[in-house]
Each structure stands twice: as structure tokens, then as C-alpha cells.
Design a protein around this motif. Structure first.
Motif, PDB file in Angstrom:
ATOM      1  N   UNK A  93      35.823   8.900  -7.534  1.00  0.00           N
ATOM      2  CA  UNK A  93      36.577   8.370  -6.400  1.00  0.00           C
ATOM      3  C   UNK A  93      35.855   8.810  -5.113  1.00  0.00           C
ATOM      4  N   UNK A  94      35.592   7.865  -4.193  1.00  0.00           N
ATOM      5  CA  UNK A  94      34.754   8.196  -3.033  1.00  0.00           C
ATOM      6  C   UNK A  94      35.199   9.443  -2.278  1.00  0.00           C
ATOM      7  N   UNK A  95      36.501   9.591  -2.128  1.00  0.00           N
ATOM      8  CA  UNK A  95      37.027  10.724  -1.379  1.00  0.00           C
ATOM      9  C   UNK A  95      36.521  12.065  -1.920  1.00  0.00           C
ATOM     10  N   UNK A  96      36.412  12.164  -3.228  1.00  0.00           N
ATOM     11  CA  UNK A  96      35.927  13.398  -3.850  1.00  0.00           C
ATOM     12  C   UNK A  96      34.425  13.513  -3.623  1.00  0.00           C
ATOM     13  N   UNK A  97      33.714  12.399  -3.860  1.00  0.00           N
ATOM     14  CA  UNK A  97      32.261  12.407  -3.652  1.00  0.00           C
ATOM     15  C   UNK A  97      31.917  12.767  -2.206  1.00  0.00           C
ATOM     16  N   UNK A  98      32.746  12.310  -1.274  1.00  0.00           N
ATOM     17  CA  UNK A  98      32.468  12.604   0.134  1.00  0.00           C
ATOM     18  C   UNK A  98      32.569  14.099   0.422  1.00  0.00           C
ATOM     19  N   UNK A  99      33.505  14.763  -0.237  1.00  0.00           N
ATOM     20  CA  UNK A  99      33.609  16.224  -0.050  1.00  0.00           C
ATOM     21  C   UNK A  99      32.326  16.895  -0.527  1.00  0.00           C
ATOM     22  N   UNK A 100      31.795  16.404  -1.659  1.00  0.00           N
ATOM     23  CA  UNK A 100      30.537  16.997  -2.161  1.00  0.00           C
ATOM     24  C   UNK A 100      29.405  16.726  -1.164  1.00  0.00           C
ATOM     25  N   UNK A 101      29.321  15.486  -0.657  1.00  0.00           N
ATOM     26  CA  UNK A 101      28.241  15.161   0.296  1.00  0.00           C
ATOM     27  C   UNK A 101      28.338  16.033   1.548  1.00  0.00           C
ATOM     28  N   UNK A 102      29.580  16.273   1.980  1.00  0.00           N
ATOM     29  CA  UNK A 102      29.767  17.072   3.202  1.00  0.00           C
ATOM     30  C   UNK A 102      29.310  18.516   3.020  1.00  0.00           C
ATOM     31  N   UNK A 103      29.195  18.957   1.771  1.00  0.00           N
ATOM     32  CA  UNK A 103      28.729  20.332   1.522  1.00  0.00           C
ATOM     33  C   UNK A 103      27.251  20.504   1.842  1.00  0.00           C
ATOM     34  N   UNK A 104      26.531  19.377   2.052  1.00  0.00           N
ATOM     35  CA  UNK A 104      25.090  19.500   2.328  1.00  0.00           C
ATOM     36  C   UNK A 104      24.844  20.282   3.607  1.00  0.00           C
ATOM     37  N   UNK A 105      25.797  20.169   4.575  1.00  0.00           N
ATOM     38  CA  UNK A 105      25.591  20.929   5.822  1.00  0.00           C
ATOM     39  C   UNK A 105      25.778  22.430   5.600  1.00  0.00           C
ATOM     40  N   UNK A 106      26.341  22.818   4.454  1.00  0.00           N
ATOM     41  CA  UNK A 106      26.444  24.245   4.109  1.00  0.00           C
ATOM     42  C   UNK A 106      25.366  24.637   3.092  1.00  0.00           C
ATOM     43  N   UNK A 107      24.361  23.765   2.911  1.00  0.00           N
ATOM     44  CA  UNK A 107      23.221  24.135   2.072  1.00  0.00           C
ATOM     45  C   UNK A 107      23.245  23.570   0.662  1.00  0.00           C
ATOM     46  N   UNK A 108      24.269  22.781   0.333  1.00  0.00           N
ATOM     47  CA  UNK A 108      24.317  22.231  -1.030  1.00  0.00           C
ATOM     48  C   UNK A 108      23.330  21.071  -1.181  1.00  0.00           C
ATOM     49  N   UNK A 109      22.902  20.869  -2.437  1.00  0.00           N
ATOM     50  CA  UNK A 109      22.037  19.720  -2.769  1.00  0.00           C
ATOM     51  C   UNK A 109      22.813  18.858  -3.754  1.00  0.00           C
ATOM     52  N   UNK A 110      23.001  17.585  -3.409  1.00  0.00           N
ATOM     53  CA  UNK A 110      23.817  16.719  -4.261  1.00  0.00           C
ATOM     54  C   UNK A 110      22.923  15.882  -5.172  1.00  0.00           C
ATOM     55  N   UNK A 111      23.232  15.906  -6.459  1.00  0.00           N
ATOM     56  CA  UNK A 111      22.503  15.077  -7.434  1.00  0.00           C
ATOM     57  C   UNK A 111      23.500  14.083  -8.046  1.00  0.00           C
ATOM     58  N   UNK A 112      23.000  12.903  -8.396  1.00  0.00           N
ATOM     59  CA  UNK A 112      23.887  11.868  -8.940  1.00  0.00           C
ATOM     60  C   UNK A 112      23.499  11.571 -10.391  1.00  0.00           C
ATOM     61  N   UNK A 113      24.446  11.729 -11.303  1.00  0.00           N
ATOM     62  CA  UNK A 113      24.215  11.340 -12.701  1.00  0.00           C
ATOM     63  C   UNK A 113      24.311   9.814 -12.767  1.00  0.00           C
ATOM     64  N   UNK A 114      23.290   9.180 -13.349  1.00  0.00           N
ATOM     65  CA  UNK A 114      23.230   7.711 -13.336  1.00  0.00           C
ATOM     66  C   UNK A 114      24.348   7.111 -14.184  1.00  0.00           C
ATOM     67  N   UNK A 115      24.936   6.007 -13.686  1.00  0.00           N
ATOM     68  CA  UNK A 115      25.966   5.332 -14.481  1.00  0.00           C
ATOM     69  C   UNK A 115      25.411   4.049 -15.067  1.00  0.00           C
ATOM     70  N   UNK A 116      26.187   3.497 -16.019  1.00  0.00           N
ATOM     71  CA  UNK A 116      25.757   2.255 -16.664  1.00  0.00           C
ATOM     72  C   UNK A 116      26.419   1.055 -15.984  1.00  0.00           C
ATOM     73  N   UNK A 117      27.115   1.302 -14.893  1.00  0.00           N
ATOM     74  CA  UNK A 117      27.919   0.259 -14.263  1.00  0.00           C
ATOM     75  C   UNK A 117      29.367   0.389 -14.680  1.00  0.00           C
ATOM     76  N   UNK A 118      29.577   0.805 -15.925  1.00  0.00           N
ATOM     77  CA  UNK A 118      30.953   0.915 -16.444  1.00  0.00           C
ATOM     78  C   UNK A 118      31.325   2.342 -16.804  1.00  0.00           C
ATOM     79  N   UNK A 119      30.336   3.183 -17.117  1.00  0.00           N
ATOM     80  CA  UNK A 119      30.633   4.543 -17.558  1.00  0.00           C
ATOM     81  C   UNK A 119      29.409   5.423 -17.260  1.00  0.00           C
ATOM     82  N   UNK A 120      29.550   6.713 -17.519  1.00  0.00           N
ATOM     83  CA  UNK A 120      28.413   7.630 -17.369  1.00  0.00           C
ATOM     84  C   UNK A 120      28.249   8.353 -18.699  1.00  0.00           C
ATOM     85  N   UNK A 121      27.067   8.269 -19.285  1.00  0.00           N
ATOM     86  CA  UNK A 121      26.841   8.912 -20.583  1.00  0.00           C
ATOM     87  C   UNK A 121      26.559  10.405 -20.382  1.00  0.00           C
TER      88      UNK A 121
END
Ligand code: PLP
Length: 377
Positions: free
Chosen positions: A110-138
């Protein structure tokens, strides 16, 4: 304890369904008699007691205990907050990105959750994205991005987009093997999918009350394993984050030794009434039976829509409580269905039709016929 309800009795608790077809529980649940009554109870508490803090705190405490019981946790492992984004933030803020900077997320989050993770970059976090298949993530997609630099792995139990079940158990195993913690967003599951946090093994789990938990917006719950999984103390805090909230000492910043340390200011009291109204009903059903009932309706709807030529975006074998169909203008389709009092939930390029224990096969018939009709004209 009141008697348990079967599906027909459960439906009768929602008189609003007499003139509407509610297929939008993935967004907001139908109005129950219990909820309508609970809203009056708040007014009554004000009339009867003036400033009813004691009564209100009991409501908040009950909501905490009931959410804990629902997911197999202890009340001391649950913080009562106002939204899932706040829950994600409290989990993120408890971690030290200088020690390990990585956060793993995915695009079905859900974008709202992902946005919280992205906002952590200003505190030094590095965000990585697990690739999806369009319908799910293996699970393999997570395997590729989790290494010793990762501190937090985020995975929804079911995605809001199409309801698909993500491989949370595998993700937890991979993450823990590599020393990372796991945040599970269970918003699209609690209330219709049995959940046991101890079996899932996650470190954090968030949900809220307005969807399948049959309440209203404004309240969310954060499960924290053991109550205080953390590398840092909370920064977003307030008097309800203190050992004794009613001690009123502006110079004392102490944190309770349980998940209440993640709470902030005045709790969402009206929404706690609504959450308890939802729990009144959820506690009177067998969640395994609910899951089975909902899954049968989902499979029937998916099959009938596919036969009608609709493109179903909820993957067979991993479906949750909803069927999503691909549509060029889902808002328009939802509006046309709403003209017939069929409530659905459009998001992006999808129209989502979701089920609870109060739905039955007449709702499947109504949806199939109405969508067929909309396609014709
Ligand atoms: C999976 C999921 N997570 C979170 C939310 C809501 O997040 P928040 O409480 O921050 O608005 C939703 C829907 O509203 C959702 O579907």
C-alpha cells in the motif's frame, strides 16, 4: 459469551444490506447495527459523564486486548495508533539505519506504507524493491534483495491491489536468516483470514479497523514482537507513550516496557468505540469458517467473470478476499455499479470486489449481471 453466528445470522447484523450489495470491504466495511449503536454510545458517555476519560480508556484498552487476541499476541505487544502509516513510522523509527541501512519493500505494498519507507532515506536508509510479477511477489524476489545490510523487510500479508497472498512465511525465514526484521501489513486480511503472529514469526504487524474488522477509520494497531523490539527509543511520542500517562510530568520521558511505548497523544476514542463494535461481531464467528465462505465466493466470482471475458487480476492459487478486474476506467465502472447500489472499490487500473461473511451468492449474481449489463451499454 454470546452465541456464535453462522453466515446468515451474521448478515442479519447488517440491515444496510437489505437495499445494497456491499463488495467494498477491502476499502470500508458495511454498516452493522452494532456500529450504529456504538456511535450513539459515545454521545451517551458525554451526556452521562461529562468528561468520561475512564470510560474512554476502557474502550481503548478493550480494543487493544481484542486485537491482540485476534492475532495471537499479548496486549502488551500491541500499540493503539491512528493509522497504519503511523504504525510503519513507529517501526521504522525504532531501527538504527546507521547500523544496517537497508529496507526492502515492493510495488504491491500500500503506497502509504511504502512512502514511510522512502521517507527514511533522509535518515540514512537505503530502500530496495523486491520485483513483482504484476500480480504477486515471489519469495525468490525477496531472496535476491535481502542481505546483511538489510535491517527491515516489509511485506503485506495480502496486497490491497488484487488481494493476493504474499509468501510471508518464506520472507520471514529469509529475513531472519540474514538478521533482518520483518514488518507485515495485514490490513487486507484481519477479520477474514485467521492470523497467528507467533506462527508467522514476524517482528511487527499492522492493521486497522475500517475494513474487514468492521469498524471505522481513525484507529490502527501495531503489533511489536515482545512489546519492544527496537534499536532506538521512539521520537514520535506523547503522554500516552509514558509509563503513567496521567502523571503529567513534563520533565519525565520514560517509556513503558511494552508496546505502549509506541503510542503518542490522545488515542482515537470514537474509532475505538467503532473498533469494539467490529470485534463484538468478529468474536462471534469462526474465522476458519469465514475464510472458507469468503474464498468460495471469490472463486465463484472469479470464474464467472472470466467466463464473461473479464480480465481477472487476482492470481489463481493465491487469492484472498477480493477479485480485482482490469478496466480502462474503473472509477466510471464503479460509479455505474453504485447507481444500482452495488458498492465496489476502484484503485488505479483495477476494480476490486471484496467479500466478507455477510456476503452471499446473491451478491455474486448481482455483480456478474450488473457488470455484464454495463459492458453492453
Ligand atoms: C494494505 C493497506 N495498508 C494500509 C492502508 C491504510 O493505511 P493508513 O492507515 O496509513 O491510511 C490500506 C488502506 O487504506 C491498505 O489497504
Amino acid at each position: 459469551m454470546s452465541r456464535m453466528l453462522n453466515a446468515t445470522q451474521f448478515r442479519a447484523e447488517f440491515p444496510s444490506l437489505a437495499d445494497s450489495v456491499h463488495l467494498a470491504s477491502c476499502s470500508q466495511a458495511a454498516l452493522s447495527s452494532r456500529l450504529a449503536y456504538a456511535l450513539q454510545e459515545i454521545g451517551h458517555s458525554l451526556r452521562a459523564e461529562g468528561a468520561p476519560w475512564q470510560t474512554w480508556m476502557e474502550q481503548v484498552g478493550r480494543a487493544r486486548e481484542r486485537f491482540a487476541r485476534l492475532i495471537g499476541a499479548e496486549p502488551g505487544e500491541v500499540a493503539v495508533l491512528s493509522c497504519a502509516s503511523e504504525a510503519a513510522f513507529q517501526a521504522a523509527a525504532s531501527l538504527d539505519w546507521a547500523r544496517r541501512p537497508g529496507i526492502v519493500t515492493n510495488d504491491l505494498e500500500f503506497p502509504s506504507i511504502a512512502h514511510v519507507w522512502l521517507a527514511q532515506r533522509q535518515r540514512g536508509a537505503e530502500v530496495r524493491v523486491a520485483a513483482d510479477t504484476g500480480e504477486n511477489v515471489a519469495a525468490e524476489a525477496y531472496e535476491q534483495v535481502i542481505d546483511e545490510r538489510v535491517n527491515l523487510v516489509s511485506v503485506p500479508l495480502h496486497t490491497y491491489r488484487n488481494g493476493a497472498r504474499l509468501p510471508v512465511e518464506d520472507v520471514v525465514r529469509l529475513a531472519h536468516d540474514r538478521g533482518a526484521r520483518v514488518f507485515v501489513d495485514a490490513y487486507q486480511a484481519t477479520g477474514v483470514v485467521p492470523i497467528d503472529v507467533k506462527r508467522l514469526g514476524c517482528d511487527y504487524l499492522a492493521s486497522g479497523s475500517l475494513k474487514y474488522l468492521l469498524g471505522l477509520p481513525g484507529i490502527a494497531f501495531l503489533y511489536v514482537r515482545g512489546g519492544m523490539e527496537q534499536q532506538r527509543e521512539p521520537e514520535l511520542t506523547g503522554w500516552f507513550g509514558r509509563t503513567q500517562p496521567f502523571a503529567f510530568d513534563p520533565r519525565l520521558l520514560d517509556f513503558p516496557a511494552d508496546a505502549r511505548r509506541f503510542e503518542t497523544g490522545t488515542p482515537p476514542i470514537p474509532s475505538a468505540y467503532a473498533a469494539n463494535a467490529g470485534f463484538d461481531l468478529i468474536e462471534r464467528v469462526d474465522l476458519d469458517a469465514v475464510h472458507e465462505h469468503v474464498s468460495a465466493l471469490v472463486e465463484e466470482l472469479a470464474q464467472r467473470l472470466t467466463e464473461d471475458g473479464e480480465r481477472v487480476a487476482s492470481p489463481a492459487g493465491a487469492r484472498g478476499p477480493q477479485v480485482a478486474i482490469i478496466d480502462p476506467d474503473p472509477d466510471k465502472l464503479a460509479a455505474r455499479l453504485a447507481e444500482r447500489r452495488i458498492w465496489t472499490a476502484p484503485r488505479g487500473d483495477l476494480l476490486r470486489l471484496s467479500f466478507h461473511y455477510y456476503n452471499d451468492r446473491s451478491d455474486v449474481d448481482a455483480a456478474v449481471e450488473a457488470i455484464r449489463d454495463c459492458r453492453r451499454t
